[in-house]
Design a protein around this motif. Sequence first.
Motif, short mmCIF file in Angstrom:
data_model
loop_
_atom_site.label_atom_id
_atom_site.label_comp_id
_atom_site.label_asym_id
_atom_site.label_seq_id
_atom_site.Cartn_x
_atom_site.Cartn_y
_atom_site.Cartn_z
N PHE A 94 20.54 79.37 26.89
CA PHE A 94 21.62 78.42 27.13
C PHE A 94 22.80 79.19 27.17
N TRP A 95 24.10 78.79 27.67
CA TRP A 95 25.25 79.47 27.87
C TRP A 95 25.95 79.70 26.46
N GLY A 96 25.88 81.35 26.35
CA GLY A 96 26.63 81.68 25.17
C GLY A 96 28.14 82.18 24.95
N ASP A 97 28.56 82.36 26.15
CA ASP A 97 29.74 82.80 26.23
C ASP A 97 30.87 81.60 25.87
N SER A 98 32.14 82.11 25.69
CA SER A 98 33.20 81.21 25.11
C SER A 98 34.43 81.34 26.28
N PRO A 99 34.76 80.23 26.60
CA PRO A 99 34.63 78.87 26.23
C PRO A 99 33.41 78.34 27.29
N LEU A 100 33.00 76.93 26.82
CA LEU A 100 32.19 76.24 27.85
C LEU A 100 32.93 75.16 28.34
N GLU A 101 32.89 75.22 29.61
CA GLU A 101 33.90 73.89 30.51
C GLU A 101 32.81 72.99 31.12
N ASP A 102 33.04 71.61 30.95
CA ASP A 102 32.44 70.62 31.58
C ASP A 102 33.08 69.31 31.74
N PRO A 103 33.18 68.69 32.77
CA PRO A 103 34.18 67.67 32.86
C PRO A 103 33.85 66.39 31.89
N THR A 104 32.65 66.36 31.33
CA THR A 104 32.24 65.28 30.36
C THR A 104 33.07 65.63 28.83
N LEU A 105 33.20 66.80 28.74
CA LEU A 105 33.70 67.38 27.49
C LEU A 105 35.09 67.14 27.24
N GLY A 106 35.97 66.93 28.34
CA GLY A 106 37.23 66.98 28.23
C GLY A 106 37.82 68.39 28.03
N LYS A 107 38.42 68.93 26.59
CA LYS A 107 38.85 70.07 26.44
C LYS A 107 37.55 70.88 26.19
N ARG B 214 25.85 85.24 28.67
CA ARG B 214 25.90 83.98 29.48
C ARG B 214 24.57 83.27 29.29
N TYR B 215 23.52 84.00 29.01
CA TYR B 215 22.37 83.14 28.67
C TYR B 215 21.52 83.66 27.30
N VAL B 216 21.57 83.04 26.20
CA VAL B 216 21.06 83.26 25.27
C VAL B 216 19.87 82.11 24.45
N LEU C 291 17.40 80.03 22.27
CA LEU C 291 17.84 79.05 21.22
C LEU C 291 17.68 79.67 19.91
N LEU C 292 16.87 80.61 19.57
CA LEU C 292 16.72 80.97 18.27
C LEU C 292 17.75 81.83 17.95
N TYR C 293 18.12 82.97 18.77
CA TYR C 293 19.51 83.48 18.42
C TYR C 293 20.61 82.70 18.33
N ALA C 294 20.79 81.63 19.04
CA ALA C 294 22.05 80.58 19.08
C ALA C 294 21.98 79.80 17.89
N THR C 295 20.70 79.68 17.30
CA THR C 295 20.61 78.96 16.10
C THR C 295 21.20 79.98 14.89
N GLU C 296 20.55 81.21 14.87
CA GLU C 296 20.79 82.13 13.76
C GLU C 296 22.35 82.32 13.93
N ASN C 297 22.77 82.15 14.95
CA ASN C 297 24.46 82.72 14.86
C ASN C 297 25.26 81.58 15.27
N SER C 298 24.79 80.39 15.17
CA SER C 298 25.38 78.94 15.24
C SER C 298 26.29 79.17 16.58
N ILE C 299 25.68 79.36 17.65
CA ILE C 299 26.68 79.44 18.89
C ILE C 299 27.06 77.97 19.30
N ASN C 300 28.36 77.59 19.29
CA ASN C 300 28.45 76.26 19.77
C ASN C 300 28.34 75.76 21.25
#
Length: 299
Positions: free
Chosen positions: A67-80, A92-94, A96-105
């Motif tokens: 999934f997308w690991g860079d900051s920010p993540l933009e999507d029309p449904t999110l608002g800001k 760009r693509y991390v 899910l285990l790495y994303a969990t360990e590092n709590s990647i929003n």
Amino acid sequence: ENVENLHIGLAAVVPGDGAVVAMYGGADAVNQSFNDAIDATPQAGSTVKPFTLTAAFENDISLKSRFWGDSPLEDPTLGKPVNNEGDTDYGRYVDLLYATENSINTAFVDLTLQLGPAKVMDAMVRAGIPDDAPGLKPDGRITLGTASISSVQMADAYATIAAQGKQVDWYTVQKVTDVSGAVRHEVEPEPEQVIEPEVTAEVTYAMTQVVENGTGRAARELGRPAAGKTGQAEDLGSWFSGFTPQLAASVAYFKTDYAAETPTMLSLDGTGGLDTFAGGQYPARTWTRFMSAALDGAE
């Protein structure tokens, strides 16, 4: 350090039973009638990410999915846009285990949008989070813990994962008898299988890696296998929740002025060790010290 109006709520629940075996609701019940573990509901932050993992595994998404690991993540449904802590780019693509360990929003919001936020909310509610928790709504930010949840509710929901998917409502009084010995009230826990055991096994594995390699390293001091998750709700709540097979516990640090006419959550900024990556600092250390004493002598 500015610790004025700092509060800590802690609760511990027996998995598969629901018994609240320990609770810290404040230093003095006479001066403060609010119970910081039950009445206070700080925003949960990333402590809800295990329920996002639950929904993911139930929908054939694995820890190797990217999934997308860079900051920010933009999507029309999110608002800001959604940002990572410290606006960090993880790639760009991390997975899910790495994303969990590092709590990647950004990765978790990307996952939530692909799953459908209603599935994440459903997993939270099945685990034991009240469906009427303030701020709980099925949008892309649900995985960032925008809902307000008490320590005891969070401990109960984590106990569901610890009990291999069996949910039981928490309780504090097991039995009441009158002077004649007649039982006036008795709790008979009725565990309900709400998540499949193979799903909770995978969620638990990811949470052990948070402790081993990730944001929850402070909990390694426990010296026994533990699963956990840090949480940081912007600057309004700082959490560590986790479990061993015998016990699930949740610790929340937050600021509020109960003397105010309408008490609201105050910013933790300027409170040392609570304003950045805080769930891995004081809350995780508090959880570890508590669990160490609570499990003394347990196998």
